[in-house]
Design a protein around this motif. Structure first.
Motif, PDB file in Angstrom:
ATOM      1  N   GLY A   1      43.384  38.378  45.861  1.00 49.99           N
ATOM      2  CA  GLY A   1      42.589  38.277  44.637  1.00 49.99           C
ATOM      3  C   GLY A   1      41.378  39.181  44.770  1.00 49.99           C
ATOM      4  N   MET A   2      40.823  39.610  43.630  1.00 52.23           N
ATOM      5  CA  MET A   2      39.602  40.413  43.734  1.00 52.23           C
ATOM      6  C   MET A   2      38.476  39.574  44.327  1.00 52.23           C
ATOM      7  SD  MET A   2      37.041  42.247  41.154  1.00 52.23           S
ATOM      8  CE  MET A   2      38.102  43.015  39.975  1.00 52.23           C
ATOM      9  N   ASP A   3      38.532  38.266  44.120  1.00 46.74           N
ATOM     10  CA  ASP A   3      37.475  37.409  44.669  1.00 46.74           C
ATOM     11  C   ASP A   3      37.314  37.614  46.173  1.00 46.74           C
ATOM     12  OD1 ASP A   3      36.894  36.363  42.214  1.00 46.74           O
ATOM     13  OD2 ASP A   3      37.899  34.439  42.532  1.00 46.74           O
TER      14      ASP A   3
ATOM     15  N   LEU B   1      35.395  40.831  46.712  1.00 51.91           N
ATOM     16  CA  LEU B   1      33.961  40.675  46.398  1.00 51.91           C
ATOM     17  C   LEU B   1      33.249  40.031  47.588  1.00 51.91           C
ATOM     18  CD1 LEU B   1      34.339  39.348  42.718  1.00 51.91           C
ATOM     19  CD2 LEU B   1      33.547  41.624  43.393  1.00 51.91           C
TER      20      LEU B   1
ATOM     21  N   TYR C   1      29.418  37.563  36.030  1.00 51.21           N
ATOM     22  CA  TYR C   1      30.417  36.698  36.667  1.00 51.21           C
ATOM     23  C   TYR C   1      29.672  35.874  37.728  1.00 51.21           C
ATOM     24  CZ  TYR C   1      34.768  35.697  39.303  1.00 51.21           C
ATOM     25  OH  TYR C   1      35.827  35.105  39.945  1.00 51.21           O
TER      26      TYR C   1
ATOM     27  N   TYR D   1      29.477  36.040  41.915  1.00 52.87           N
ATOM     28  CA  TYR D   1      28.681  36.972  42.737  1.00 52.87           C
ATOM     29  C   TYR D   1      27.531  36.227  43.415  1.00 52.87           C
ATOM     30  CZ  TYR D   1      30.682  40.556  39.520  1.00 52.87           C
ATOM     31  OH  TYR D   1      31.492  41.347  38.757  1.00 52.87           O
TER      32      TYR D   1
ATOM     33  N   PRO E   1      30.149  44.142  36.497  1.00 52.58           N
ATOM     34  CA  PRO E   1      31.449  43.949  35.860  1.00 52.58           C
ATOM     35  C   PRO E   1      31.519  44.807  34.606  1.00 52.58           C
ATOM     36  CG  PRO E   1      30.044  42.058  35.404  1.00 52.58           C
ATOM     37  CD  PRO E   1      29.229  43.028  36.226  1.00 52.58           C
TER      38      PRO E   1
ATOM     39  N   ALA F   1      31.641  40.206  32.047  1.00 54.95           N
ATOM     40  CA  ALA F   1      32.028  38.818  31.789  1.00 54.95           C
ATOM     41  C   ALA F   1      30.710  38.039  31.794  1.00 54.95           C
ATOM     42  CB  ALA F   1      32.942  38.317  32.889  1.00 54.95           C
TER      43      ALA F   1
ATOM     44  N   ASP G   1      33.223  46.372  38.963  1.00 55.12           N
ATOM     45  CA  ASP G   1      34.266  45.350  38.844  1.00 55.12           C
ATOM     46  C   ASP G   1      35.026  45.591  37.542  1.00 55.12           C
ATOM     47  OD1 ASP G   1      35.622  43.031  38.074  1.00 55.12           O
ATOM     48  OD2 ASP G   1      34.135  41.674  38.923  1.00 55.12           O
TER      49      ASP G   1
ATOM     50  N   ALA H   1      37.818  44.251  36.467  1.00 58.62           N
ATOM     51  CA  ALA H   1      38.841  43.207  36.313  1.00 58.62           C
ATOM     52  C   ALA H   1      39.532  43.287  34.946  1.00 58.62           C
ATOM     53  CB  ALA H   1      38.211  41.825  36.495  1.00 58.62           C
ATOM     54  N   TYR H   2      38.763  43.668  33.926  1.00 57.59           N
ATOM     55  CA  TYR H   2      39.296  43.590  32.555  1.00 57.59           C
ATOM     56  C   TYR H   2      39.503  44.957  31.903  1.00 57.59           C
ATOM     57  CZ  TYR H   2      37.894  38.744  33.128  1.00 57.59           C
ATOM     58  OH  TYR H   2      37.758  37.459  33.591  1.00 57.59           O
TER      59      TYR H   2
ATOM     60  N   THR I   1      41.906  43.759  39.496  1.00 61.03           N
ATOM     61  CA  THR I   1      42.684  42.564  39.820  1.00 61.03           C
ATOM     62  C   THR I   1      44.033  42.627  39.115  1.00 61.03           C
ATOM     63  OG1 THR I   1      42.801  40.167  39.607  1.00 61.03           O
ATOM     64  CG2 THR I   1      41.572  41.304  37.911  1.00 61.03           C
TER      65      THR I   1
ATOM     66  N   SER J   1      45.321  39.774  38.280  1.00 58.38           N
ATOM     67  CA  SER J   1      45.338  38.446  37.645  1.00 58.38           C
ATOM     68  C   SER J   1      45.396  38.515  36.124  1.00 58.38           C
ATOM     69  CB  SER J   1      44.079  37.672  38.019  1.00 58.38           C
ATOM     70  OG  SER J   1      44.016  37.443  39.390  1.00 58.38           O
ATOM     71  N   LYS J   2      44.849  39.568  35.552  1.00 60.80           N
ATOM     72  CA  LYS J   2      44.666  39.593  34.097  1.00 60.80           C
ATOM     73  C   LYS J   2      45.749  40.436  33.432  1.00 60.80           C
ATOM     74  CE  LYS J   2      40.797  37.570  35.302  1.00 60.80           C
ATOM     75  NZ  LYS J   2      40.577  36.142  35.160  1.00 60.80           N
TER      76      LYS J   2
ATOM     77  N   ARG K   1      47.524  36.002  43.423  1.00 58.43           N
ATOM     78  CA  ARG K   1      46.283  36.380  44.088  1.00 58.43           C
ATOM     79  C   ARG K   1      46.379  37.799  44.659  1.00 58.43           C
ATOM     80  NH1 ARG K   1      43.409  35.186  41.951  1.00 58.43           N
ATOM     81  NH2 ARG K   1      41.665  34.961  43.350  1.00 58.43           N
ATOM     82  N   LEU K   2      46.004  38.765  43.871  1.00 54.05           N
ATOM     83  CA  LEU K   2      46.023  40.158  44.329  1.00 54.05           C
ATOM     84  C   LEU K   2      44.935  40.965  43.637  1.00 54.05           C
ATOM     85  CD1 LEU K   2      47.300  42.475  45.932  1.00 54.05           C
ATOM     86  CD2 LEU K   2      48.973  42.759  44.096  1.00 54.05           C
TER      87      LEU K   2
HETATM   88  C1  LIG Z   1      34.574  39.742  36.291  1.00 52.10           C
HETATM   89  C2  LIG Z   1      35.615  39.178  37.205  1.00 52.10           C
HETATM   90  N1  LIG Z   1      35.818  39.766  38.392  1.00 52.10           N
HETATM   91  C3  LIG Z   1      36.741  39.288  39.246  1.00 52.10           C
HETATM   92  C4  LIG Z   1      37.509  38.191  38.944  1.00 52.10           C
HETATM   93  C5  LIG Z   1      38.450  37.641  39.986  1.00 52.10           C
HETATM   94  O1  LIG Z   1      39.731  38.083  39.908  1.00 52.10           O
HETATM   95  P1  LIG Z   1      40.837  37.530  40.906  1.00 52.10           P
HETATM   96  O2  LIG Z   1      41.661  36.558  40.147  1.00 52.10           O
HETATM   97  O3  LIG Z   1      41.603  38.751  41.313  1.00 52.10           O
HETATM   98  O4  LIG Z   1      40.173  36.897  42.097  1.00 52.10           O
HETATM   99  C6  LIG Z   1      37.342  37.546  37.721  1.00 52.10           C
HETATM  100  C7  LIG Z   1      38.143  36.359  37.405  1.00 52.10           C
HETATM  101  O5  LIG Z   1      38.022  35.697  36.417  1.00 52.10           O
HETATM  102  C8  LIG Z   1      36.359  38.050  36.828  1.00 52.10           C
HETATM  103  O6  LIG Z   1      36.124  37.443  35.657  1.00 52.10           O
END
Ligand SMILES: Cc1ncc(COP(=O)(O)O)c(C=O)c1O
Length: 355
Positions: A85-87, A90, A111, A114, A151, A155, A180, A182-183, A212, A214-215, A223-224
């Motif tokens: 996961g990106m988490d 981070l 987000y 952080y 981000p 977010a 970041d 992610a989106y 990520t 995930s989206k 989880r990647l």
């Molecule tokens: C801005 C942002 N970065 C990172 C993530 C985390 O992504 P991941 O599911 O890959 O851990 C999210 C998840 O909601 C997010 O909103």
């Protein structure tokens, strides 16, 4: 608790959005993708031999990192690290670039993970508020810190700062810039493909771009996440990760997802179209909705019933959206883009609640 590190006494753990068990819930609260991943992903995971369970996975996920580098225009896996996961990435960024006591720069709002990660590490969060249009304030560029998290799109507002602002940040900010994205696959400017910053690591030694699966790839459960940066940055990162941080199923799923990139792009286009429809409908109902470049919108509402009451009334109707009890956000609902049917049900429920 007398045995724990002192620092934990004033850190609250990150609170993720609710994951209700019932399949009958319309779940628009954690920005998951409402559509399934590419059929090629399912095939690739099912095709793994039983030894994929018995044996350790590739600790360095070389094939996946190589595919990622090729997709993003870099010549080899040395430019990429993959994480659970990106988490995880981070957290690794904090572990790699921040000493206890150091400052880490974030925007507000942002987000919230952080801040949790930085404080758990013993770092200090310095937060500079975004302006009224959710753009970077002047002070953000010059605040001293070891690292900053940006981000893009933001977010929870969904607003995307221009590439030129990130360029300026990389040039002027004195530390590592974590972009970041992610989106970003859902972003679009004037009908053009996502205005991402994936070329920045080549141009700036302090830029790290994270993505990520995930989206846009519908793989939140696998989880990647990946991070792209200069090889000397990636080499430091690799020292801090767990040895087998990415299981064999996720590595196979990620490779297959990259292989069917067109599937993801078509899926993201569908979500953009639903987002436009939802945004217009919400504005017609009197919500103030900043133009979102993500797979969610922030619907601001100053009327009666309050945003919190609307959130609760939706939940009673088994429609989950996200409510943040925080400055600038407590008069808003963050709504993930679902299928067209889910969004129709949401709009119907909102009309009933608002009378
Ligand atoms: C801005 C942002 N970065 C990172 C993530 C985390 O992504 P991941 O599911 O890959 O851990 C999210 C998840 O909601 C997010 O909103």
């Amino acid at each position: 608790m007398k045995y724990t590190r002192e620092i934990l006494s004033d850190v609250e753990g990150y609170v993720p959005g609710e994951q209700p068990k019932s399949p009958d819930v319309i779940k628009l609260n954690t920005n998951e993708n409402p559509y399934p991943p590419s059929p090629k992903v399912i095939e690739a995971v099912q095709a793994l031999p039983p030894s994929a369970l018995r044996k350790y996975p590739d600790p360095l996920a070389v094939e996946l990192r190589r595919a990622c580098a090729a997709r993003y225009g870099y010549d080899g896996e040395d430019w990429v690290i993959a994480g659970n996961g990106m988490d995880e990435l981070l957290a690794l960024a904090v572990r790699t670039f921040v000493d206890p006591g150091d400052a880490v720069l974030t925007t507000y709002p942002t987000y919230t993970l952080y801040e949790t990660l930085v404080r758990l590490h013993g770092g200090r969060v310095v937060s500079v508020e975004l302006d009224g249009a959710f753009q970077l304030a002047e002070a953000f560029y010059s605040t001293p810190a070891r690292l900053c998290f940006l981000p893009r799109p933001n977010a929870p507002s969904g607003v995307c700062v221009p590439r030129a602002a990130v360029e300026r940040l990389c040039a002027e900010f004195g530390g590592i810039v974590v972009i970041d994205e992610a989106y970003v696959d859902f972003a679009e400017v004037d009908g053009e493909a996502p205005p991402h910053c994936m070329d920045f690591p080549r141009r700036f030694e302090n830029a790290i771009v994270m993505r990520t699966f995930s989206k846009s790839f519908s793989l939140a459960g696998a989880r990647l996440g990946v991070a792209v940066a200069r090889p000397e940055v990636i080499a430091e990162f690799l020292k801090t990760k767990d040895s087998y941080n990415l299981n064999a199923f996720t590595q196979a799923a990620g490779l297959a997802a990259f292989d069917d990139y067109a599937y993801m792009e078509a899926n993201a286009a569908t979500i953009r179209a639903t987002r436009a429809r939802l945004t217009n409908a919400l504005r017609d109902m009197g919500f103030d909705v900043p133009a979102s470049q993500s797979n969610f919108v922030l619907a601001r509402w100053n009327g009666v019933p309050s945003a919190r009451q609307i959130f609760r009334a939706l939940k009673e109707r088994a429609i989950f959206v996200r409510y943040f009890d925080a400055p600038r956000l407590d008069t808003a609902l963050r709504i993930s883009i679902g299928t067209d049917e889910e969004i129709d049900a949401l709009l119907e429920a909102l009309r009933a609640i608002l009378g």
